[in-house]
Design a protein around this motif. Structure first.
Motif, PDB file in Angstrom:
ATOM      1  N   ALA A 194       0.823  -1.210   0.000  1.00 25.92           N
ATOM      2  CA  ALA A 194       0.000   0.000   0.000  1.00 25.92           C
ATOM      3  C   ALA A 194       0.857   1.260   0.000  1.00 25.92           C
ATOM      4  O   ALA A 194       0.604   2.209  -0.763  1.00 25.92           O
ATOM      5  N   LEU A 195       1.887   1.304   0.839  1.00 25.80           N
ATOM      6  CA  LEU A 195       2.737   2.488   0.881  1.00 25.80           C
ATOM      7  C   LEU A 195       3.631   2.586  -0.353  1.00 25.80           C
ATOM      8  O   LEU A 195       3.949   3.697  -0.812  1.00 25.80           O
ATOM      9  N   SER A 196       4.031   1.448  -0.906  1.00 24.43           N
ATOM     10  CA  SER A 196       4.764   1.484  -2.182  1.00 24.43           C
ATOM     11  C   SER A 196       3.875   2.073  -3.272  1.00 24.43           C
ATOM     12  O   SER A 196       4.334   2.842  -4.122  1.00 24.43           O
ATOM     13  N   PHE A 197       2.592   1.711  -3.233  1.00 24.15           N
ATOM     14  CA  PHE A 197       1.628   2.266  -4.191  1.00 24.15           C
ATOM     15  C   PHE A 197       1.485   3.774  -3.990  1.00 24.15           C
ATOM     16  O   PHE A 197       1.426   4.541  -4.960  1.00 24.15           O
ATOM     17  N   ALA A 198       1.436   4.224  -2.728  1.00 22.13           N
ATOM     18  CA  ALA A 198       1.281   5.653  -2.448  1.00 22.13           C
ATOM     19  C   ALA A 198       2.476   6.453  -2.964  1.00 22.13           C
ATOM     20  O   ALA A 198       2.318   7.535  -3.543  1.00 22.13           O
ATOM     21  N   ILE A 199       3.682   5.928  -2.748  1.00 25.22           N
ATOM     22  CA  ILE A 199       4.864   6.615  -3.267  1.00 25.22           C
ATOM     23  C   ILE A 199       4.887   6.560  -4.789  1.00 25.22           C
ATOM     24  O   ILE A 199       5.236   7.532  -5.461  1.00 25.22           O
ATOM     25  N   GLY A 200       4.455   5.411  -5.341  1.00 21.57           N
ATOM     26  CA  GLY A 200       4.347   5.317  -6.794  1.00 21.57           C
ATOM     27  C   GLY A 200       3.350   6.309  -7.354  1.00 21.57           C
ATOM     28  O   GLY A 200       3.537   6.837  -8.460  1.00 21.57           O
ATOM     29  N   ALA A 201       2.281   6.600  -6.589  1.00 21.45           N
ATOM     30  CA  ALA A 201       1.313   7.605  -7.044  1.00 21.45           C
ATOM     31  C   ALA A 201       1.967   8.978  -7.129  1.00 21.45           C
ATOM     32  O   ALA A 201       1.709   9.754  -8.067  1.00 21.45           O
ATOM     33  N   GLY A 202       2.825   9.297  -6.155  1.00 24.92           N
ATOM     34  CA  GLY A 202       3.550  10.565  -6.229  1.00 24.92           C
ATOM     35  C   GLY A 202       4.478  10.617  -7.430  1.00 24.92           C
ATOM     36  O   GLY A 202       4.577  11.642  -8.112  1.00 24.92           O
ATOM     37  N   THR A 203       5.151   9.501  -7.703  1.00 27.36           N
ATOM     38  CA  THR A 203       6.010   9.431  -8.887  1.00 27.36           C
ATOM     39  C   THR A 203       5.188   9.613 -10.162  1.00 27.36           C
ATOM     40  O   THR A 203       5.589  10.319 -11.094  1.00 27.36           O
ATOM     41  N   ALA A 204       4.018   8.966 -10.201  1.00 29.47           N
ATOM     42  CA  ALA A 204       3.155   9.059 -11.374  1.00 29.47           C
ATOM     43  C   ALA A 204       2.700  10.486 -11.610  1.00 29.47           C
ATOM     44  O   ALA A 204       2.649  10.959 -12.752  1.00 29.47           O
ATOM     45  N   MET A 205       2.357  11.195 -10.537  1.00 32.67           N
ATOM     46  CA  MET A 205       1.884  12.559 -10.688  1.00 32.67           C
ATOM     47  C   MET A 205       3.004  13.510 -11.102  1.00 32.67           C
ATOM     48  O   MET A 205       2.783  14.468 -11.845  1.00 32.67           O
ATOM     49  N   SER A 206       4.220  13.247 -10.642  1.00 34.00           N
ATOM     50  CA  SER A 206       5.316  14.181 -10.912  1.00 34.00           C
ATOM     51  C   SER A 206       6.064  13.896 -12.209  1.00 34.00           C
ATOM     52  O   SER A 206       6.638  14.806 -12.809  1.00 34.00           O
ATOM     53  N   SER A 207       6.048  12.652 -12.663  1.00 30.21           N
ATOM     54  CA  SER A 207       6.915  12.278 -13.777  1.00 30.21           C
ATOM     55  C   SER A 207       6.633  13.043 -15.070  1.00 30.21           C
ATOM     56  O   SER A 207       7.568  13.548 -15.709  1.00 30.21           O
ATOM     57  N   PRO A 208       5.369  13.179 -15.535  1.00 30.62           N
ATOM     58  CA  PRO A 208       5.153  13.968 -16.766  1.00 30.62           C
ATOM     59  C   PRO A 208       5.627  15.406 -16.622  1.00 30.62           C
ATOM     60  O   PRO A 208       6.173  15.985 -17.570  1.00 30.62           O
ATOM     61  N   ALA A 209       5.423  15.991 -15.448  1.00 26.83           N
ATOM     62  CA  ALA A 209       5.861  17.371 -15.245  1.00 26.83           C
ATOM     63  C   ALA A 209       7.382  17.478 -15.269  1.00 26.83           C
ATOM     64  O   ALA A 209       7.943  18.413 -15.852  1.00 26.83           O
ATOM     65  N   TRP A 210       8.083  16.529 -14.616  1.00 22.26           N
ATOM     66  CA  TRP A 210       9.553  16.532 -14.652  1.00 22.26           C
ATOM     67  C   TRP A 210      10.037  16.460 -16.096  1.00 22.26           C
ATOM     68  O   TRP A 210      10.926  17.215 -16.516  1.00 22.26           O
ATOM     69  N   GLN A 211       9.482  15.533 -16.864  1.00 22.68           N
ATOM     70  CA  GLN A 211       9.942  15.362 -18.240  1.00 22.68           C
ATOM     71  C   GLN A 211       9.617  16.582 -19.094  1.00 22.68           C
ATOM     72  O   GLN A 211      10.404  16.978 -19.958  1.00 22.68           O
ATOM     73  N   ALA A 212       8.448  17.173 -18.865  1.00 24.79           N
ATOM     74  CA  ALA A 212       8.062  18.332 -19.669  1.00 24.79           C
ATOM     75  C   ALA A 212       8.884  19.574 -19.340  1.00 24.79           C
ATOM     76  O   ALA A 212       8.913  20.520 -20.135  1.00 24.79           O
ATOM     77  N   THR A 213       9.555  19.599 -18.193  1.00 21.49           N
ATOM     78  CA  THR A 213      10.387  20.762 -17.865  1.00 21.49           C
ATOM     79  C   THR A 213      11.695  20.776 -18.647  1.00 21.49           C
ATOM     80  O   THR A 213      12.287  21.843 -18.843  1.00 21.49           O
ATOM     81  N   THR A 214      12.150  19.618 -19.112  1.00 19.87           N
ATOM     82  CA  THR A 214      13.462  19.563 -19.777  1.00 19.87           C
ATOM     83  C   THR A 214      13.550  20.513 -20.963  1.00 19.87           C
ATOM     84  O   THR A 214      14.543  21.253 -21.090  1.00 19.87           O
TER      85      THR A 214
END
Length: 536
Positions: free
Chosen positions: A111-131
């Motif tokens: 469950a907590l791995s999923f929660a951290i993965g949710a944070g990664t999922a939310m941030s990843s497109p934004a991180w990539q789009a900043t490049t």
């Protein structure tokens, strides 16, 4: 002193700052992944449960990356990234505290791995789009490769440190260090002075942005091709993430420090690959690079499954890391270059939904196959699937859309309609009325085939710009007369079309206008659906 080719993007200060902070954050994540994977081998040591740790980390990307991309395109990306990093820091700290207290079971870990993965999922497109905001276009491919080098450098360092930390202080220590790593990323984002793009138009709503992103994907063949080829590549190689802890513990009879070293070997191979890619790109185009990476990755996976000794396993992991970096960075660069700034986070979110879905599915299937046929056969089968799949989809081009052919002599710019009547302003502003856009052409019937080719390019422009539907009609009594029709969901969406046009798009529209016969340009008009509730 001249920088090595692979490091040239680091000359840009903002990119350098965020790259270094990402390096720290990713190192923390790999330390945590090492600790979580090893912890599950104690809590529930079946291949399926161990593989579910990786599924729990990957599945949120499949579920959330597309809406996350839409959010990242319509809100300030810096603020958005700060919020997601804070969420992951809190989850990592909670994971550390529960583990230290002995209150964490296998499902709590998932469950907590999923929660951290949710944070990664939310941030990843934004991180990539900043490049693309941080480096000029000429350095974009190099920056994407350097992001891959950084990620894999953290993969080399993080698991090695994580394995030692697990052996010395337990898995909870890796979770606590991960929480500290997120604080470094938060500090870097707080100091980044981002210049947000300006627009005179109101911000898109969430659902409207989501729909526009999907329509762009539908109208972008290079992005679709990159996504499909990435699914084949990542899905075939995914088995390693769920089965590697068991290969180390059961197949080779080694401890957690060797699990970290195996992941470190993969990171070293990826870093070597990153520095070699600039030279390899001079010999192979993007499509051939992905095929070569699929063959090397598949072969390395099979070698790992049959490794009789740790040294062979380390060699296989280095080859795997080289292949992973080469394929992943090439496919991601193709996806980035296929998307303009206004839709980049959404398009990359779609790309991640597909690829991480393939990763999650491949990881789960790998765990199931490991239980049914054993580790060796499961890894060999997935390696063969990656290699053969890469060859099977090699015909799908991931190169950028070629420039339109030259327009006929006397070509004009794309037609522009008359301004809207001021008396309709209240109706246009309410956003409920769809707009029908019309362009009428009069062409030489002898140029019919060339005109149709030009209009096919226009179709892609309209769909990528947000059109709900597009049609082209020929007058049956006067074959020189043609009508192009497309519908957008509101007047504001129509106004956004102009902002969304790239230079390539403008050239395609001008080429079509160049087929107009006579002195008058093509006639453009717009019609408002004044009864939307009746017609929807």
């Amino acid at each position: 002193m001249r920088l090595p080719t692979a490091l040239i993007p680091l000359r840009h200060p903002a990119f350098r700052l965020l790259w270094l902070s990402n390096l720290v954050a990713n190192t923390g994540m790999w330390m945590q992944n090492t600790g979580a994977g090893w912890l599950m081998t104690s809590l529930a040591p079946s291949p399926l449960m161990v593989s579910l740790v990786q599924v729990a980390a990957l599945l949120p990307v499949f579920l959330l990356a597309l809406p996350a991309g839409a959010m990242a395109d319509i809100v300030d990306r810096r603020i958005f990234l700060l919020a997601t990093q804070a969420w992951m820091a809190v989850c990592a700290l909670l994971l550390a505290l529960l583990t230290h207290a002995g209150a964490l079971g296998p499902w709590g870990l998932l469950a907590l791995s999923f929660a951290i993965g949710a944070g990664t999922a939310m941030s990843s497109p934004a991180w990539q789009a900043t490049t693309p905001e941080l480096v000029p276009r000429d350095d974009l491919s190099g920056a994407i490769v350097l992001n891959g080098i950084g990620f894999n450098l953290s993969r080399a360092v993080g698991p090695a440190i994580g394995g030692l930390v697990v052996a010395l202080a337990g898995p909870e220590a890796t979770f606590a260090l991960n929480a500290l790593a997120f604080l470094v990323a938060i500090a870097a984002l707080a100091s980044w002075k981002r210049e947000a793009p300006r627009s005179s138009l109101p911000k898109e709503s969430f659902l409207s942005a989501l729909r526009a992103g999907l329509r762009f994907v539908r109208g972008s063949p290079p992005l679709r091709a990159a996504t499909i080829r990435a699914c084949v590549f990542f899905g075939g190689l995914a088995a390693i993430w769920g089965l590697l802890p068991l290969v180390v513990r059961k197949g080779l009879g080694l401890g957690p420090e060797w699990y970290g070293l195996m992941l470190a070997a993969m990171g070293i191979g990826a870093v070597i690959g990153g520095f070699m890619l600039p030279a390899l790109r001079g010999r192979l185009d993007r499509g051939a690079m992905v095929v070569a990476a699929s063959l090397l990755g598949g072969g390395s996976l099979a070698l790992l499954g049959s490794a009789p000794h740790a040294a062979v396993g380390l060699l296989a992991m280095m080859g795997f890391g080289f292949a992973w970096l080469a394929g992943a960075s090439t496919l991601q660069a193709a996806a980035q270059l296929a998307t303009p700034p206004w839709v980049r986070a959404r398009a990359l979110g779609f790309y991640q939904v597909a690829t991480f879905g393939a990763l999650a599915l491949g990881t789960a299937l790998g765990g199931w196959a490991g239980e049914v046929v054993g580790l060796k056969l499961a890894l060999a089968a997935f390696g063969a699937a990656c290699a053969l799949g890469g060859i099977a989809v090699r015909h799908m081009s991931i190169e950028a859309i070629p420039a339109p052919a030259a327009a006929p002599a006397g070509a004009s710019v794309a037609p522009r309609p008359e301004p809207a009547d001021p008396t309709l302003a209240p109706i246009l502003a309410d956003g409920r009325h769809r707009v029908l856009e019309v362009t009428r052409y009069t062409i030489d019937p002898a140029e019919r085939r060339a005109f149709l080719a030009a209009m096919e390019e226009c179709r892609g422009v309209r769909l990528r710009g947000g059109a709900l539907a597009w049609r082209l009609y020929e007058d049956v009594a006067h074959p020189e007369r043609w009508v192009e029709l497309w519908i957008v969901e509101s007047w504001t969406a129509h106004l956004r079309e102009e902002e969304r046009l790239t230079e390539h798009d403008r050239a395609a529209l001008a080429r079509a206008a160049g087929f107009q016969r006579g002195a008058a340009p093509p006639e453009a008009a717009r019609y408002l659906n004044v009864m939307p509730d009746m017609l929807r």
